[in-house]
Write a protein that holds these residues in place. Structure first.
Motif, short mmCIF file in Angstrom:
data_model
loop_
_atom_site.label_atom_id
_atom_site.label_comp_id
_atom_site.label_asym_id
_atom_site.label_seq_id
_atom_site.Cartn_x
_atom_site.Cartn_y
_atom_site.Cartn_z
N TYR A 155 -10.76 29.38 25.34
CA TYR A 155 -11.72 30.15 26.11
C TYR A 155 -12.75 30.73 25.14
CZ TYR A 155 -7.87 29.85 29.40
OH TYR A 155 -6.88 29.38 30.20
N PRO A 156 -13.94 31.04 25.62
CA PRO A 156 -14.91 31.69 24.74
C PRO A 156 -14.32 32.97 24.16
CG PRO A 156 -15.89 31.15 26.89
CD PRO A 156 -14.44 30.85 26.99
N VAL A 157 -14.47 33.19 22.88
CA VAL A 157 -13.93 34.40 22.24
C VAL A 157 -15.01 35.47 22.29
CG1 VAL A 157 -12.96 35.37 20.14
CG2 VAL A 157 -12.35 33.05 20.85
N GLN A 158 -14.90 36.36 23.28
CA GLN A 158 -15.98 37.33 23.50
C GLN A 158 -15.55 38.76 23.24
OE1 GLN A 158 -16.94 36.18 27.56
NE2 GLN A 158 -18.48 34.70 26.84
N ALA A 159 -14.25 38.98 23.12
CA ALA A 159 -13.80 40.35 22.83
C ALA A 159 -12.77 40.27 21.69
CB ALA A 159 -13.23 40.98 24.09
N ASN A 160 -11.55 40.79 21.91
CA ASN A 160 -10.58 40.79 20.81
C ASN A 160 -9.41 39.84 21.00
OD1 ASN A 160 -9.55 42.46 22.86
ND2 ASN A 160 -8.22 43.53 21.41
N ALA A 161 -9.60 38.86 21.90
CA ALA A 161 -8.53 37.89 22.14
C ALA A 161 -8.98 36.49 21.75
CB ALA A 161 -8.12 37.90 23.60
N VAL A 162 -8.07 35.76 21.13
CA VAL A 162 -8.31 34.36 20.83
C VAL A 162 -7.25 33.53 21.53
CG1 VAL A 162 -8.45 32.63 18.99
CG2 VAL A 162 -9.22 34.99 18.56
N PHE A 163 -7.66 32.65 22.38
CA PHE A 163 -6.74 31.70 22.97
C PHE A 163 -7.04 30.35 22.33
CE2 PHE A 163 -6.68 35.10 25.94
CZ PHE A 163 -5.41 35.10 26.47
N ALA A 164 -6.02 29.79 21.69
CA ALA A 164 -6.25 28.57 20.92
C ALA A 164 -5.24 27.49 21.29
CB ALA A 164 -6.14 28.88 19.42
N ALA A 165 -5.73 26.27 21.30
CA ALA A 165 -4.83 25.12 21.43
C ALA A 165 -4.43 24.71 20.03
CB ALA A 165 -5.55 23.98 22.14
N VAL A 166 -3.12 24.68 19.82
CA VAL A 166 -2.62 24.28 18.49
C VAL A 166 -1.55 23.21 18.69
CG1 VAL A 166 -3.05 26.55 17.45
CG2 VAL A 166 -0.84 26.07 18.51
N PRO A 167 -1.36 22.38 17.69
CA PRO A 167 -0.29 21.36 17.81
C PRO A 167 1.05 22.05 18.03
CG PRO A 167 -1.69 20.92 15.90
CD PRO A 167 -2.07 22.28 16.42
N HIS A 168 1.79 21.58 19.01
CA HIS A 168 3.01 22.29 19.39
C HIS A 168 4.04 22.32 18.27
CE1 HIS A 168 5.63 18.76 20.03
NE2 HIS A 168 4.50 18.15 20.36
N GLU A 169 3.95 21.34 17.34
CA GLU A 169 4.97 21.27 16.28
C GLU A 169 4.92 22.48 15.34
OE1 GLU A 169 2.57 19.13 16.89
OE2 GLU A 169 3.16 17.03 16.65
N VAL A 170 3.76 23.11 15.23
CA VAL A 170 3.64 24.19 14.24
C VAL A 170 3.90 25.59 14.82
CG1 VAL A 170 1.94 22.84 12.94
CG2 VAL A 170 1.16 24.57 14.59
N ILE A 171 4.01 25.66 16.14
CA ILE A 171 4.07 26.99 16.77
C ILE A 171 5.22 27.85 16.24
CG2 ILE A 171 4.50 28.18 18.95
CD1 ILE A 171 2.69 26.13 20.30
N ALA A 172 6.41 27.28 16.22
CA ALA A 172 7.57 28.07 15.80
C ALA A 172 7.41 28.58 14.37
CB ALA A 172 8.85 27.24 15.95
N THR A 173 6.89 27.72 13.50
CA THR A 173 6.69 28.13 12.11
C THR A 173 5.65 29.24 12.01
OG1 THR A 173 7.11 25.84 11.51
CG2 THR A 173 6.24 27.28 9.79
N LEU A 174 4.56 29.07 12.73
CA LEU A 174 3.51 30.10 12.69
C LEU A 174 4.04 31.44 13.21
CD1 LEU A 174 0.32 28.18 13.95
CD2 LEU A 174 1.03 28.69 11.59
N GLN A 175 4.85 31.37 14.27
CA GLN A 175 5.39 32.61 14.83
C GLN A 175 6.26 33.36 13.83
OE1 GLN A 175 7.12 30.93 18.41
NE2 GLN A 175 5.65 32.03 19.72
N LYS A 176 6.84 32.62 12.88
CA LYS A 176 7.63 33.31 11.87
C LYS A 176 6.73 34.10 10.91
CE LYS A 176 11.50 30.20 12.10
NZ LYS A 176 11.80 28.83 11.68
N HIS A 177 5.54 33.60 10.69
CA HIS A 177 4.60 34.35 9.85
C HIS A 177 4.05 35.56 10.60
CE1 HIS A 177 4.67 30.75 7.34
NE2 HIS A 177 4.21 31.54 6.37
N GLN A 178 3.56 35.31 11.75
CA GLN A 178 3.02 36.39 12.59
C GLN A 178 3.43 36.05 14.02
OE1 GLN A 178 1.73 39.11 11.76
NE2 GLN A 178 0.64 38.85 9.79
#
Lengths: 343, 343, 343, 343
Positions: free
Chosen positions: D281-304
């Motif tokens: 979605y357009p990033v117009q305020a303080n939220a970012v909605f991003a499409a990311v490869p599903h394989e990396v989600i769990a790893t990224l969630q461990k960082h943040q």
């Protein structure tokens, strides 16, 4: 086991009401109240209650009470009424659930609310911690068979209105009050300061026919939606309306009520002639509350079932109906006399 | 203006129901359901729905739906149903107000809910921010006149129960489903996994008679209080009960429904023979949804009033009733044909 | 105008609570209660109330009362409590609105409910017309500053449980009761038969921290959803939790309450030494209700604002807090003495 | 596990807000809002929203939304909003329970409601079977981080008002909208046609501080009672008010929001520079909605830790807060890049 004095709800349907229902059963008609019978019922109600009286037919008395109250009670409001009022004691908490509001009881005096009891809740107005007194609900005749005189109603409405409160009348037996006081319905309601009325015919010879009468456009305004949401909108409305037509067209409502009142008076007089039996409250409509020796109650109930109202005294309640006859009354008086004399 | 196809609510009362009501009008009887007619109605309902089926008679369909749902829906619960379901669209928000719960709609497919749509709400379970899916409510036949097969019902109930959800059926026209599918009421409800049912007779020849049927003691447990508080307890209950007795004693309910179904089929067939008129949904019960040229709608409505359902297409709805005759159907088909041909 | 005796709500926040809040303000933390501070608060509450005590933190006392009651009160239920109870008089009808249930008051005796008053509502059980008594709600200490002894609580709970009713305790000032009676929290609640508790710290030195404690898994079961729906779920929960941690970790709750109790006692003793000033209720916790000559009230209120409780006598209420000092008390006593002596 | 991007609710309290809370902790003060801090908060809110803006402080956002809606929604009303709106999806059915009304969702377009979607519900007005559309509720910025331009708001309000509907704005993150659009709060609310607003500071550096702002005396009229009954009245109100004072006195609310917005933009830009990562979605305020490869989600969630919004795509949500730093953003972008590149 007979139930001639158990409740005016135990009575059946007056033959003319039955005929009207049958007459309404002709072919198809628009549902939900846009039919001719409903229009006629509304007209007849306006002729009783005034041209600015808006009517909303409902299935039963609890439905009419809650619907009527819903037009004048915000959720943070309180409904001031006596501790013997039907809305407080016999509706399983319907007002609380449907309105979200508080039912705030004061001790009735012979079943009646007095103006000073309203004045006593006025200091709550404006204090955010307290439910806001917004409605006074009175029952005419009361649940104890007593009556408010027109002057009493006017005084109650005056105090209530002065405090910004509305007046709701539970008129489940309003016909009996009109007959007993010999006063027109409008004089006993709108003209006396009542803002919204539950007008019941079920206990007076209908099958199941009640109405909310709103005496003010502001109150009437959203009642159609409220009725639907409160599950009181009949699809085949003409059969509800036909009952009103039959009851109102030829003053059947008044004659029925008059009969019930007279039979209650006859029963009270008969009972009063028996030693150790006394009326507990003035018998002003179709209810007799009597103190009787507790030893005879079970036996009497086998002749005619009735309810024990206050187990401590004990006080029993005998209700007369539109179809109560002198013979039934006199026979019952004799049974009482026989049983009490045998003690 | 005639209303033969406007709604099955526009129809009147079957003569045998009228007779039963008149027959129930004998003297006084205990009020609020402790009378013999009500006991007989309960017996007949048990014979249809099983010995463990507890019945609670109500005034109308919205009352039955909300009462039934109240036994299985906590305020923080959600009721999953289609976007054309009566509980979502035609009850003025009664479920929300009375239950405090969310009505959560999914897009119906030919008016029906599918098991995968239930599965899609399951992830909400256990998340404190979301209304908890606790009930699936389906209408049989649907508001679009289509039917769930028994296997479809079983699958829906299987998925719902596996997720800890209950199944409510709005059976305002259940009779039509039983007639159309030639299946016993119990097989189409309790045996198929339905937990609580609204069973309606009003649209099928009664004056106003609906019931909640609870298939489980836990559900039935508090329904007496709920009914009273929800303003659906009739004082002169025998007149509600008499309608059930007349309808159920001799399979009148089934014959009436069968007539309505056949007449809807006849109307659908007739209309389908007309150029530019087509059925929009499968005609499986007593409703016909048809696409007709918009130019003829107003003229047709003057012959027989009916509702335009989807203004965009335009789609109209024609309902057949227990008293719809072949002549009325055939005449109407001819009127349609004449008007469309004249375009 | 000072407010040292107006209300324990007028007091501020204990320094150690402030420090804990500041300490909780480290970086980001999971919201809605999945943080470490909340886990620690739950642990501490279990150490006070037992391992099977489930805690749900809320913003304020009305929120805690209504949330706790919501787990044990169906809409057709009634909550039996005294006519001076906070749930009946000071929550603007929140229980009625949120629960849809009836708040059914009985006349308190020194602010307390007695077992026979519960017995008197038992006959309503099973009668569909009446709200079903399902909960007894008692306040400990009461709104009049009096205390239930453990034996009294046990007797109340015994009668209630025997009738199938649950016991709710409004413990907005439970700490004061524990301090005054020198009894462990669990002994005064779960072990005495309380099923669900509102435990408040706000009046005792917190900023705004209350909790529902459920002593039974069945009660705790749906409270997470109820809390969210009742708008009592804090997003930055750690700052609520930190207040519990500070108050409970080192018995601060008990010391604060003990101070308030002692100061109320000192004030009562001082006032009692003045002619024409008397305590109206036993001073058992941190509240003093005193009868004072009406002529001095306005002047006294200018020194320290306080509320007139019963205008007729007149009775005034003076509340002591965790930060009330002997000097403040003694000074106020002298002011009273001077004003009364000058009459 | 860190939570820098999980939610702006995961952030802590801005130091100046903490200081103000500590400063408010001086001695005793009148409770329930009659203190000086609350008066100052009201003044500051009037300076932002206009002299006729009446403010009611509440504990949390759900409380503010429901309280605000309660002033404009009768129980038979419906609240028209998008299917991603917080009032529809994330309040566990609080609006339904507290108001008794229907929450009626339409499909949001980039999270936004459009005027034609309001027009489409207008035909329900006046039909007693349907919940009456009375309120349009919009979220600014939306739950998807997009913004309504002033002209869009005006058009929505125009259509709504023309149909007799009120406009409610969920401004839980209104500060972010003001900062992003560089528009005064009043211009973005009252002047654009908003009738009642939830104004939130909790996500923007407060501890827990929200307010209902009513732009019309008729709306404000009963909100004090509604707030108390809805359990949102703080006893030690000064500590709520102090948060408003600190946030509003020196434009801290605006600077905090601006920081969060810029950090979201920086994160979106960084992520967009990574192959296979795109903004949804357009990033117009303080939220970012991003499409990311599903394989990396769990790893990224461990960082943040962050939430997966739409599992199917998959779309993730990253929220920036007032205390998000460039370093944290840049580090996270690098982690994403590394993980995605390693696929």
């Amino acid at each position: 086991m007979k139930h001639m004095f158990a409740s005016d709800n135990s009575s059946g349907v007056h033959p003319r009401v039955m005929e009207a229902i049958a007459r309404a059963n002709q072919g198809h008609a628009v549902s939900y109240g846009d039919d001719e019978w409903t229009q006629r019922a509304h007209e007849l109600l306006r002729s009783l209650f005034g041209d600015d009286a808006a009517s909303f037919l409902t299935f039963n008395g609890t439905g009419a009470n809650v619907l009527g109250l819903s037009a004048v009670t915000p959720p943070y409001g309180s409904i001031v009424c006596t501790d013997c009022s039907h809305v407080a004691t016999d509706e399983c908490g319907a007002p609380e659930r449907i309105l979200g509001a508080k039912v705030s009881t004061v001790t009735g005096r012979l079943g009646k609310l007095s103006p000073d009891q309203i004045e006593r809740v006025v200091p709550d107005i404006g204090i955010q911690h307290h439910s806001q007194p917004r409605v006074v609900s009175i029952t005419q005749p009361t649940e104890l068979g007593t009556l408010y005189e027109v002057d009493e109603l006017r005084e109650i409405a005056g105090v209530a209105h002065a405090a910004g409160m509305r007046v709701h009348m539970d008129g489940a037996r309003l016909s009996n009050a009109c007959a007993a006081l010999d006063i027109e319905p409008r004089a006993l309601t709108a003209d006396a300061g009542v803002d919204v009325l539950s007008f019941g015919l079920t206990k007076n010879g209908a099958m199941g026919a009640e109405a909310v009468i709103a005496f003010d456009a502001e109150i009437a305004n959203d009642l159609a939606y409220q009725r639907k949401q409160q599950m009181q909108l009949a699809s085949k409305m003409r059969f509800l309306a036909a009952q009103f037509v039959a009851m109102l067209e030829d003053d059947l409502w008044l004659r029925n009520a008059d009969t019930a009142n007279r039979m209650a008076g006859r029963l009270a007089d008969g009972a009063a002639s028996i030693d150790r039996v006394t009326s507990v409250y003035p018998v002003q409509a179709n209810a007799v509350f009597a103190a009787v020796p507790h030893e005879v109650i079970a036996t009497l109930q086998k002749h005619q079932y009735f309810y024990v109202w206050e187990p401590d005294r004990p006080t029993v309640r005998w209700m007369a109906s539109f179809d109560t006859t002198e013979t039934v009354v006199d026979d019952f008086v004799e049974v009482i006399r026989k049983e009490v004399d045998a003690l």
